[in-house]
Scaffold this motif. Structure first.
Motif, PDB file in Angstrom:
ATOM      1  N   PHE A  99      -8.136  -4.322  -5.988  1.00  0.00           N
ATOM      2  CA  PHE A  99      -8.268  -3.100  -6.798  1.00  0.00           C
ATOM      3  C   PHE A  99      -8.506  -1.884  -5.916  1.00  0.00           C
ATOM      4  N   VAL A 100      -9.464  -1.982  -4.988  1.00  0.00           N
ATOM      5  CA  VAL A 100      -9.770  -0.842  -4.127  1.00  0.00           C
ATOM      6  C   VAL A 100      -8.609  -0.564  -3.174  1.00  0.00           C
ATOM      7  N   ALA A 101      -7.959  -1.632  -2.687  1.00  0.00           N
ATOM      8  CA  ALA A 101      -6.808  -1.438  -1.803  1.00  0.00           C
ATOM      9  C   ALA A 101      -5.708  -0.667  -2.516  1.00  0.00           C
ATOM     10  N   ALA A 102      -5.501  -0.996  -3.802  1.00  0.00           N
ATOM     11  CA  ALA A 102      -4.443  -0.330  -4.567  1.00  0.00           C
ATOM     12  C   ALA A 102      -4.715   1.166  -4.717  1.00  0.00           C
ATOM     13  N   VAL A 103      -5.965   1.543  -5.025  1.00  0.00           N
ATOM     14  CA  VAL A 103      -6.275   2.964  -5.231  1.00  0.00           C
ATOM     15  C   VAL A 103      -6.444   3.705  -3.909  1.00  0.00           C
ATOM     16  N   SER A 104      -6.608   2.944  -2.804  1.00  0.00           N
ATOM     17  CA  SER A 104      -6.798   3.584  -1.496  1.00  0.00           C
ATOM     18  C   SER A 104      -5.526   3.614  -0.669  1.00  0.00           C
ATOM     19  N   GLY A 105      -4.505   2.881  -1.108  1.00  0.00           N
ATOM     20  CA  GLY A 105      -3.260   2.832  -0.351  1.00  0.00           C
ATOM     21  C   GLY A 105      -3.353   2.016   0.916  1.00  0.00           C
ATOM     22  N   VAL A 106      -4.252   1.014   0.937  1.00  0.00           N
ATOM     23  CA  VAL A 106      -4.446   0.155   2.108  1.00  0.00           C
ATOM     24  C   VAL A 106      -3.815  -1.210   1.837  1.00  0.00           C
ATOM     25  N   PRO A 107      -2.987  -1.742   2.730  1.00  0.00           N
ATOM     26  CA  PRO A 107      -2.414  -3.076   2.527  1.00  0.00           C
ATOM     27  C   PRO A 107      -3.512  -4.145   2.474  1.00  0.00           C
ATOM     28  N   LEU A 108      -3.250  -5.191   1.711  1.00  0.00           N
ATOM     29  CA  LEU A 108      -4.233  -6.271   1.579  1.00  0.00           C
ATOM     30  C   LEU A 108      -3.573  -7.627   1.713  1.00  0.00           C
ATOM     31  N   VAL A 109      -4.193  -8.508   2.503  1.00  0.00           N
ATOM     32  CA  VAL A 109      -3.827  -9.925   2.587  1.00  0.00           C
ATOM     33  C   VAL A 109      -4.909 -10.697   1.848  1.00  0.00           C
ATOM     34  N   ALA A 110      -4.527 -11.533   0.891  1.00  0.00           N
ATOM     35  CA  ALA A 110      -5.485 -12.280   0.073  1.00  0.00           C
ATOM     36  C   ALA A 110      -5.311 -13.768   0.321  1.00  0.00           C
ATOM     37  N   THR A 111      -6.274 -14.372   1.025  1.00  0.00           N
ATOM     38  CA  THR A 111      -6.191 -15.798   1.337  1.00  0.00           C
ATOM     39  C   THR A 111      -6.966 -16.618   0.307  1.00  0.00           C
ATOM     40  N   VAL A 112      -6.331 -17.675  -0.188  1.00  0.00           N
ATOM     41  CA  VAL A 112      -6.950 -18.618  -1.118  1.00  0.00           C
ATOM     42  C   VAL A 112      -7.241 -19.906  -0.342  1.00  0.00           C
ATOM     43  N   HIS A 113      -8.495 -20.352  -0.380  1.00  0.00           N
ATOM     44  CA  HIS A 113      -8.904 -21.519   0.409  1.00  0.00           C
ATOM     45  C   HIS A 113      -9.054 -22.795  -0.410  1.00  0.00           C
ATOM     46  N   GLY A 114      -9.122 -22.697  -1.740  1.00  0.00           N
ATOM     47  CA  GLY A 114      -9.348 -23.902  -2.532  1.00  0.00           C
ATOM     48  C   GLY A 114      -9.011 -23.694  -3.992  1.00  0.00           C
ATOM     49  N   LYS A 115      -9.298 -24.721  -4.780  1.00  0.00           N
ATOM     50  CA  LYS A 115      -8.906 -24.733  -6.190  1.00  0.00           C
ATOM     51  C   LYS A 115     -10.078 -24.528  -7.144  1.00  0.00           C
ATOM     52  N   SER A 175      -0.218 -16.498  13.773  1.00  0.00           N
ATOM     53  CA  SER A 175       0.446 -16.404  12.461  1.00  0.00           C
ATOM     54  C   SER A 175      -0.103 -15.244  11.653  1.00  0.00           C
ATOM     55  N   TYR A 176      -1.419 -15.104  11.637  1.00  0.00           N
ATOM     56  CA  TYR A 176      -2.015 -14.010  10.876  1.00  0.00           C
ATOM     57  C   TYR A 176      -1.703 -12.648  11.512  1.00  0.00           C
ATOM     58  N   GLN A 177      -1.724 -12.580  12.839  1.00  0.00           N
ATOM     59  CA  GLN A 177      -1.396 -11.309  13.486  1.00  0.00           C
ATOM     60  C   GLN A 177       0.031 -10.888  13.178  1.00  0.00           C
ATOM     61  N   SER A 178       0.947 -11.841  13.138  1.00  0.00           N
ATOM     62  CA  SER A 178       2.328 -11.515  12.765  1.00  0.00           C
ATOM     63  C   SER A 178       2.389 -11.008  11.333  1.00  0.00           C
ATOM     64  N   LEU A 179       1.588 -11.622  10.456  1.00  0.00           N
ATOM     65  CA  LEU A 179       1.553 -11.184   9.064  1.00  0.00           C
ATOM     66  C   LEU A 179       0.957  -9.782   8.950  1.00  0.00           C
ATOM     67  N   TYR A 180      -0.132  -9.532   9.694  1.00  0.00           N
ATOM     68  CA  TYR A 180      -0.720  -8.177   9.689  1.00  0.00           C
ATOM     69  C   TYR A 180       0.320  -7.140  10.131  1.00  0.00           C
ATOM     70  N   ASP A 181       1.026  -7.438  11.214  1.00  0.00           N
ATOM     71  CA  ASP A 181       2.029  -6.500  11.727  1.00  0.00           C
ATOM     72  C   ASP A 181       3.090  -6.203  10.667  1.00  0.00           C
ATOM     73  N   HIS A 182       3.541  -7.259   9.996  1.00  0.00           N
ATOM     74  CA  HIS A 182       4.560  -7.085   8.957  1.00  0.00           C
ATOM     75  C   HIS A 182       4.023  -6.203   7.827  1.00  0.00           C
ATOM     76  N   CYS A 183       2.787  -6.469   7.378  1.00  0.00           N
ATOM     77  CA  CYS A 183       2.210  -5.704   6.274  1.00  0.00           C
ATOM     78  C   CYS A 183       2.000  -4.229   6.675  1.00  0.00           C
ATOM     79  N   LEU A 184       1.567  -4.022   7.900  1.00  0.00           N
ATOM     80  CA  LEU A 184       1.319  -2.644   8.363  1.00  0.00           C
ATOM     81  C   LEU A 184       2.626  -1.860   8.488  1.00  0.00           C
ATOM     82  N   ARG A 185       3.682  -2.548   8.948  1.00  0.00           N
ATOM     83  CA  ARG A 185       4.975  -1.870   9.070  1.00  0.00           C
ATOM     84  C   ARG A 185       5.551  -1.513   7.715  1.00  0.00           C
ATOM     85  N   SER A 186       5.368  -2.427   6.748  1.00  0.00           N
ATOM     86  CA  SER A 186       5.982  -2.242   5.440  1.00  0.00           C
ATOM     87  C   SER A 186       5.049  -1.582   4.433  1.00  0.00           C
TER      88      SER A 186
END
Length: 369
Positions: free
Chosen positions: A98-114, A356-367
């Motif tokens: 929610f805060v990322a959306a109103v702030s214009g900041v990219p967000l990665v959301a990791t789910v660890h369990g069920k 793997s995560y650094q590559s994902l961060y780079d992709h999110c920051l570029r896009s």
């Protein structure tokens, strides 16, 4: 330019997800990233991260509708000049999105369990909303399938990035002997161990139920349980009823897990549910044969009858059979341990996860997310 990654965690641990967060934040390439941490409450993760030099903030929250928290968190993003948020677990994922959306900041959301009460419509709708505004990560293929099927998230919106574990400090034979003496374990006993919080989802009671039958065939065996939690008194009472108090040792929360793993002959995790178990990974990289339940991401870690054994959950007799096989066939156990160690050092290493995560961060920051 160095980018600031803010890690937002629902829980402060100790636990597997919290260890992943700490290891990841502490291992980012310092030439490219700066890590800061925000928690809902103080605890193990705060202490551990600060000891690693990670700037840490605690912002208490009263849930998803806590607008005061949202204002404070948005202020923190500006103060720390955050370029990307990496949120972990349900509450952090939803509130962070929610805060990322109103702030214009990219967000990665990791789910660890069920274990997020997926049967509640409100929570399913919340995660569908998150999946449209964030890059969602599941820590195993099994967990991704669950999110797609039970929550209704489109499969293309969920990436799978495995947890990783670093090589553990080596313990000398002398240190292993000293650890045994400290815990009162006989020199001639084989040691079976579990590392995990004493919660219902970890299934400790099914392993304890198996112990009397194992001792009939393998009398020189002791069992150690490292962890703390709500079931401690109940599990100790079960051990007492079964008359195996002298063979079962509850160690509580330990800060020396590499020492504990070093003295084990066999590692067991009888969980009823898992995302991707850090405890199993640490046992594998420590070179220990593993018996685990066939739940969650466990089959993606342990290849049955090749790097260890998988058994059905809630099945004490299956545990008895595999425990006896492992304790009496030492050559097979040694082979499983060596194969498991190589597997952990490759596909599930800390460096593999960080890259793997650094590559994902780079992709999110570029896009832009």
């Amino acid at each position: 330019m160095i980018r600031t990654i803010l890690f937002l965690s629902t829980s402060s641990g100790p636990g597997g997800a919290e260890r992943v967060i700490n290891n990841l934040a502490a291992s980012l390439d310092s030439q490219k990233y700066r890590a800061v941490l925000c928690l809902f409450r103080p605890g193990w993760l705060k202490e551990r991260s600060e000891s690693c030099g990670i700037r840490t903030f605690v912002l208490p929250t009263h849930g998803m509708t806590d607008w005061r928290w949202a204002i404070q968190f948005k202020r923190l993003l500006r103060q720390e000049q955050v370029d990307l948020i990496h949120a972990h677990e349900f509450d952090a994922n939803v509130q962070g999105a929610f805060v990322a959306a109103v702030s214009g900041v990219p967000l990665v959301a990791t789910v660890h369990g069920k274990n997020y009460y997926w049967e509640r419509l409100r929570r399913r709708l919340a995660y569908r909303w998150v999946s449209r505004r964030a890059t969602m990560v599941a820590v195993s293929e099994n967990l991704k399938e669950f999110i797609v099927e039970k929550v209704g998230v489109s499969p293309e919106r969920v990436k799978v990035l495995y947890n990783g574990v670093d090589v553990l400090p080596q313990c000398t034979p002398t240190e292993v002997v000293e650890c045994r003496k400290e815990l009162g374990l006989p020199e001639d006993h084989q040691i079976v161990g579990v590392v995990g919080n004493l919660y219902p989802v970890k299934g400790h009671q099914y392993l304890i139920e198996a112990i009397p039958a194992v001792l009939k065939t393998c009398p020189n065996t002791s069992f150690v349980f490292a962890g703390r939690g709500q079931l401690e008194s109940e599990l100790k009472a079960q051990v007492s009823r079964l008359g195996v108090e002298k063979r079962v040792h509850f160690l509580g929360l330990r800060q020396d897990i590499p020492r504990i793993l070093a003295m084990l002959d066999l590692f067991v995790l009888p969980s009823l549910s898992e995302g991707l178990s850090m405890a199993i990974l640490e046992a594998m990289i420590a070179g220990k044969p593993v018996i685990a339940t066939r739940v969650g991401g466990n089959p993606e870690l342990v290849i049955d009858e090749e790097t260890g054994f998988l058994v059905p959950p809630r099945d004490s007799q299956a545990l008895v059979d595999r425990l006896i096989t492992s304790l009496t066939n030492k050559q097979q156990s040694a082979t499983f341990a060596e194969r498991g160690k190589r597997r952990a050092e490759g596909q599930f290493s800390l460096q593999t996860m960080v890259s793997s995560y650094q590559s994902l961060y780079d992709h999110c920051l570029r896009s832009g997310g």
